[in-house]
Each structure stands twice: as C-alpha cells, then as structure tokens.
Design an enzyme around this catalytic site. Sequence first.
Site, PDB file in Angstrom:
ATOM      1  N   ILE A   1      -8.345   4.096   2.715  1.00  0.00           N
ATOM      2  CA  ILE A   1      -7.513   4.223   3.920  1.00  0.00           C
ATOM      3  C   ILE A   1      -7.971   5.409   4.768  1.00  0.00           C
ATOM      4  O   ILE A   1      -8.117   5.290   5.995  1.00  0.00           O
ATOM      5  CB  ILE A   1      -6.023   4.368   3.518  1.00  0.00           C
ATOM      6  CG1 ILE A   1      -5.559   3.147   2.692  1.00  0.00           C
ATOM      7  CG2 ILE A   1      -5.141   4.565   4.742  1.00  0.00           C
ATOM      8  CD1 ILE A   1      -5.612   1.811   3.394  1.00  0.00           C
TER       9      ILE A   1
ATOM     10  N   SER B   1       3.400   0.565   3.074  1.00  0.00           N
ATOM     11  CA  SER B   1       2.210  -0.009   2.437  1.00  0.00           C
ATOM     12  C   SER B   1       1.694  -1.241   3.185  1.00  0.00           C
ATOM     13  O   SER B   1       2.337  -1.745   4.096  1.00  0.00           O
ATOM     14  CB  SER B   1       2.549  -0.413   0.998  1.00  0.00           C
ATOM     15  OG  SER B   1       3.326  -1.600   1.040  1.00  0.00           O
ATOM     16  N   CYS B   2       0.553  -1.744   2.721  1.00  0.00           N
ATOM     17  CA  CYS B   2      -0.064  -2.907   3.369  1.00  0.00           C
ATOM     18  C   CYS B   2       0.875  -4.128   3.351  1.00  0.00           C
ATOM     19  O   CYS B   2       1.106  -4.767   4.385  1.00  0.00           O
ATOM     20  CB  CYS B   2      -1.378  -3.240   2.691  1.00  0.00           C
ATOM     21  SG  CYS B   2      -1.301  -3.216   0.887  1.00  0.00           S
TER      22      CYS B   2
ATOM     23  N   HIS C   1       8.658  -4.408  -2.891  1.00  0.00           N
ATOM     24  CA  HIS C   1       8.333  -4.661  -1.477  1.00  0.00           C
ATOM     25  C   HIS C   1       9.573  -4.928  -0.621  1.00  0.00           C
ATOM     26  O   HIS C   1       9.662  -4.455   0.508  1.00  0.00           O
ATOM     27  CB  HIS C   1       7.348  -5.834  -1.373  1.00  0.00           C
ATOM     28  CG  HIS C   1       6.149  -5.663  -2.245  1.00  0.00           C
ATOM     29  ND1 HIS C   1       6.089  -6.152  -3.542  1.00  0.00           N
ATOM     30  CD2 HIS C   1       4.986  -5.008  -2.035  1.00  0.00           C
ATOM     31  CE1 HIS C   1       4.917  -5.836  -4.088  1.00  0.00           C
ATOM     32  NE2 HIS C   1       4.235  -5.141  -3.198  1.00  0.00           N
ATOM     33  N   GLY C   2      10.511  -5.717  -1.185  1.00  0.00           N
ATOM     34  CA  GLY C   2      11.729  -6.018  -0.415  1.00  0.00           C
ATOM     35  C   GLY C   2      12.507  -4.755  -0.071  1.00  0.00           C
ATOM     36  O   GLY C   2      12.771  -4.466   1.107  1.00  0.00           O
TER      37      GLY C   2
ATOM     38  N   HIS D   1      -4.443  -9.905   0.167  1.00  0.00           N
ATOM     39  CA  HIS D   1      -3.206 -10.411  -0.446  1.00  0.00           C
ATOM     40  C   HIS D   1      -2.830 -11.720   0.257  1.00  0.00           C
ATOM     41  O   HIS D   1      -3.230 -11.960   1.403  1.00  0.00           O
ATOM     42  CB  HIS D   1      -2.028  -9.468  -0.200  1.00  0.00           C
ATOM     43  CG  HIS D   1      -2.202  -8.067  -0.670  1.00  0.00           C
ATOM     44  ND1 HIS D   1      -2.329  -7.715  -1.989  1.00  0.00           N
ATOM     45  CD2 HIS D   1      -2.205  -6.892   0.022  1.00  0.00           C
ATOM     46  CE1 HIS D   1      -2.409  -6.390  -2.088  1.00  0.00           C
ATOM     47  NE2 HIS D   1      -2.345  -5.875  -0.884  1.00  0.00           N
TER      48      HIS D   1
HETATM   49  P1  NAD Z   1      -8.332   5.777  -2.571  1.00  0.00           P
HETATM   50  O1  NAD Z   1      -8.303   6.114  -4.015  1.00  0.00           O
HETATM   51  O2  NAD Z   1      -9.315   4.783  -2.072  1.00  0.00           O
HETATM   52  O3  NAD Z   1      -8.563   7.115  -1.720  1.00  0.00           O
HETATM   53  C1  NAD Z   1      -7.893   8.304  -1.997  1.00  0.00           C
HETATM   54  C2  NAD Z   1      -8.889   9.440  -1.878  1.00  0.00           C
HETATM   55  O4  NAD Z   1      -8.199  10.681  -1.978  1.00  0.00           O
HETATM   56  C3  NAD Z   1      -9.944   9.421  -2.987  1.00  0.00           C
HETATM   57  O5  NAD Z   1     -11.206   9.591  -2.376  1.00  0.00           O
HETATM   58  C4  NAD Z   1      -9.585  10.626  -3.856  1.00  0.00           C
HETATM   59  O6  NAD Z   1     -10.685  11.220  -4.457  1.00  0.00           O
HETATM   60  C5  NAD Z   1      -8.961  11.551  -2.814  1.00  0.00           C
HETATM   61  N1  NAD Z   1      -8.064  12.602  -3.330  1.00  0.00           N
HETATM   62  C6  NAD Z   1      -7.323  12.589  -4.458  1.00  0.00           C
HETATM   63  N2  NAD Z   1      -6.590  13.719  -4.531  1.00  0.00           N
HETATM   64  C7  NAD Z   1      -6.894  14.450  -3.416  1.00  0.00           C
HETATM   65  C8  NAD Z   1      -6.485  15.710  -2.931  1.00  0.00           C
HETATM   66  N3  NAD Z   1      -5.600  16.461  -3.597  1.00  0.00           N
HETATM   67  N4  NAD Z   1      -7.005  16.162  -1.763  1.00  0.00           N
HETATM   68  C9  NAD Z   1      -7.906  15.429  -1.078  1.00  0.00           C
HETATM   69  N5  NAD Z   1      -8.330  14.212  -1.496  1.00  0.00           N
HETATM   70  C10 NAD Z   1      -7.817  13.731  -2.642  1.00  0.00           C
HETATM   71  O7  NAD Z   1      -6.846   5.374  -2.196  1.00  0.00           O
HETATM   72  P2  NAD Z   1      -6.393   4.487  -0.984  1.00  0.00           P
HETATM   73  O8  NAD Z   1      -6.449   3.060  -1.393  1.00  0.00           O
HETATM   74  O9  NAD Z   1      -7.095   4.912   0.262  1.00  0.00           O
HETATM   75  O10 NAD Z   1      -4.845   4.849  -0.917  1.00  0.00           O
HETATM   76  C11 NAD Z   1      -4.374   5.997  -0.235  1.00  0.00           C
HETATM   77  C12 NAD Z   1      -2.916   5.786   0.122  1.00  0.00           C
HETATM   78  O11 NAD Z   1      -2.812   4.628   0.970  1.00  0.00           O
HETATM   79  C13 NAD Z   1      -1.984   5.512  -1.055  1.00  0.00           C
HETATM   80  O12 NAD Z   1      -0.709   6.026  -0.749  1.00  0.00           O
HETATM   81  C14 NAD Z   1      -1.922   4.001  -1.097  1.00  0.00           C
HETATM   82  O13 NAD Z   1      -0.765   3.523  -1.724  1.00  0.00           O
HETATM   83  C15 NAD Z   1      -1.932   3.687   0.390  1.00  0.00           C
HETATM   84  N6  NAD Z   1      -2.405   2.351   0.747  1.00  0.00           N
HETATM   85  C16 NAD Z   1      -3.458   1.784   0.088  1.00  0.00           C
HETATM   86  C17 NAD Z   1      -3.865   0.516   0.450  1.00  0.00           C
HETATM   87  C18 NAD Z   1      -4.971  -0.189  -0.264  1.00  0.00           C
HETATM   88  O14 NAD Z   1      -4.884  -1.384  -0.462  1.00  0.00           O
HETATM   89  N7  NAD Z   1      -6.014   0.481  -0.647  1.00  0.00           N
HETATM   90  C19 NAD Z   1      -3.220  -0.166   1.489  1.00  0.00           C
HETATM   91  C20 NAD Z   1      -2.197   0.461   2.177  1.00  0.00           C
HETATM   92  C21 NAD Z   1      -1.782   1.725   1.785  1.00  0.00           C
END
Ligand code: NAD
Length: 348
Positions: free
Chosen positions: A13, A141-142, A197-198, A223
């Site tokens: 993200i 979230s997504c 989710h709901g 999804h």
């Molecule tokens: P990800 O694991 O791909 O990326 C997170 C990054 O943050 C990693 O590179 C990790 O090394 C880094 N990180 C961890 N601790 C850290 C810190 N203290 N300081 C700086 N960097 C740090 O995760 P993501 O999928 O991008 O998810 C991030 C957020 O977005 C979460 O809250 C997730 O629930 C949400 N989200 C994810 C998705 C998805 O499908 N991937 C979709 C929507 C929302």
Amino acid sequence: MPIKVGVVGYGTIGKRIADAIVKFPDEFELVGVAKTTPDYEAEIAVRKGYKVYTYQEKLKDFEKLGIPVAGTVDELVEKADVIVDATPAKVGKEMKEKYYLPKNKPAIFQGGEKADIVDVSFSSLANYDKAVGARYVRVVSCNTTGLCRLLSAFLLHGLKIRRVRVCLVRRGADPKEHKRGPINDVVPDPVTIPSHHGPDVRTVIPEIDIVTMAVAVPVTIMHMHMVNIELESQVSREDVIRILSETPRIMLVPHGKRMDSLAHIIEWARDMGRYRNDVMENCIFEGSVTVIDGREVYLMMGIHQESIVIPENIDALRAMFKLADKWTSIERTDRTLGLVTEGKKYRF
Ligand code: NAD
C-alpha cells in the site's frame, strides 16, 4: 505551498500511496518514505527520486548495501506536515503513540488498524465531509472500501437500503507474499459470522444493516464479493445498471466480451497499460446484476486489494487539510490517477 507528506511503511500500500502523491505536485510534496529493510524496494524508491528514511539502528545496514538514506524516521516525522502510515496491521497504533502524537503530527492510517485509534473511519463517497479538518483518519480496508462505495452508489441515488448480505471470497495472499496461504484449501476466514467486514462498514455508514461472511482461497489477484442488497423501494435491473455506471470508482465489467473472470480483469489492466496492473475501481460483473421481486439486488464484484484504497488516501489528505470539497476532490483524484471517468457523475 504544497502539504508535506511522509509515507511510513513502504510495502504493497505504501509504495502505491507514494507514487500517487507525486502525481499532485501543486497540492502535495512527498518528503520521503520510511523503510525498515534495505532491500530492492528501497533501492527502487531511491531510483524514483524518493528520499528514504530509516531507524537509527538500521542506518548501518543501508550503508552496507549502498542504499543512500536521507535521515531517521524521527526526522521524517518532524519534517512532514502529515504522515500516511502504511505499516502492517497494529503497527500504526504503536507508531501513533511513539512518533506522531509526541510530535503533534496528524496521520492517516490503513484498514489493518482498529477504528478507535482515529477520529474518522473514511471512505470518500460515503463520508468525505466527516474527515474535513480531522487529525487522525483511517482509510478502511480494501473489502470495506469496496462495500462502502457500492452501498454509497445506491444511497447517493436516493435509494434506501433495508439490508445487505455479502459472501466474500478473499485472496489468500498478495502476489509478493511467498510464505502465505492457503495453497490448496478453502478456509473459513473467520469461521464465525459475521466476519469483521460488516461491522467495519458500519464504522463508515453506521445505519446499514449488513452481515458478511468470508472464506480465503488460493488466489493472489483479487477478492470476489457475492452481494445481496435489499432495497426499501422498487428498482429495475436497468435502474441498477445506470446507478452503477454513473457512480465514480465503480466499473461495470461488460457482459458478452469474454471478460468473464478476475484473471481477465487483471489481463485487461495489463493491456490497458495500467501501472502494476492496478485496478482502483470496484469491478462489478454486468452479467451478474440481477433484480428479483423489484427490491432484491444481486451482483458479483471483484476488488483489487493492492490498489483500491489509493484514491481514498489522496482524498483523505485533501479533506484533512481542507484543500477541496468532496466532489472536486474525487473528480481530481480519479482523473489524475487514471480511473475510468467516462459517463461518471461528479455531483450528487
Ligand atoms: P506490507 O507488509 O506489504 O507493507 C508494510 C511495510 O511496512 C513493510 O515493508 C514493512 O517492512 C514495513 N514496516 C513494518 N514496520 C514498520 C515500521 N515500524 N516503520 C516503517 N515501516 C515498517 O503491508 P500492506 O499490505 O501494504 O498493508 C499495510 C496496511 O494497509 C495494513 O494496515 C493493511 O491492513 C492495509 N491494507 C492492505 C491491503 C492489502 O491487500 N495488501 C489492502 C488494503 C489495506
């Protein structure tokens, strides 16, 4: 002067948010991105011209691999007017307590965080105005973003929703996640009903009667939601198709052109030259849209988990800093990020 934005957490993200921010140079300046690990993603960030920040104790690791660092995360937070936190679920809460609150920095969090760490859980079409002037905002979230947009389409067109029932078929992992599964299973995720989710939709649209249940499957691309919406008033299938066609951030996947699956949507994105084959729109299979007894709407909807929340992060920044009203923001975001805009209404 553009608003200075720091992106903390540069994964699935975070990297997309950084790439989106630099597309709006009149409004936002990307001060830098925070990385914990000196890896190929950090190297690409540097190649893109992004300043990379890390933690004091990691500086040597970056130096060893020859990845230039602009400073510490402490300094990044100091320099930025606002942080977009895209760290893994629950880490955002710790970051807020340790870095953002002590430095009095506003922040946007992602859907992995709990709703109680922010002032507003946000989805542009549903509640943009609630985030105007807010200091702590969570882009849901997504899956929740996809559902909030879909329900907003009906609400914006003046239709009352009696209840919503959804089965979610969740991708097991993102494409880069080589250690997650399932690889040969269908897993109730969670087995209890409702899935989160709901209730999460209700953090954005509190009055909705919604029940969701979910399974995870061995797929990484998108999804799929199987949705049933019961309305208070009568609609025809043509009404529903028009409502969905007019609503921003919703794309109807045409029926009869052999675009019959999530894989075809990703192939479409590739062929369209969409960067990283991102599809930031809800993808509703036109052929699935069915109305029974005039009030019950059924449809199937694909959600590209890696990219769908990016437009909402840009809108949330604008709302927090009062840079634009809701529809100006949504239209500007969509046109600049290259979402489908043809036939869309940007005033309701
Ligand atoms: P990800 O694991 O791909 O990326 C997170 C990054 O943050 C990693 O590179 C990790 O090394 C880094 N990180 C961890 N601790 C850290 C810190 N203290 N300081 C700086 N960097 C740090 O995760 P993501 O999928 O991008 O998810 C991030 C957020 O977005 C979460 O809250 C997730 O629930 C949400 N989200 C994810 C998705 C998805 O499908 N991937 C979709 C929507 C929302």
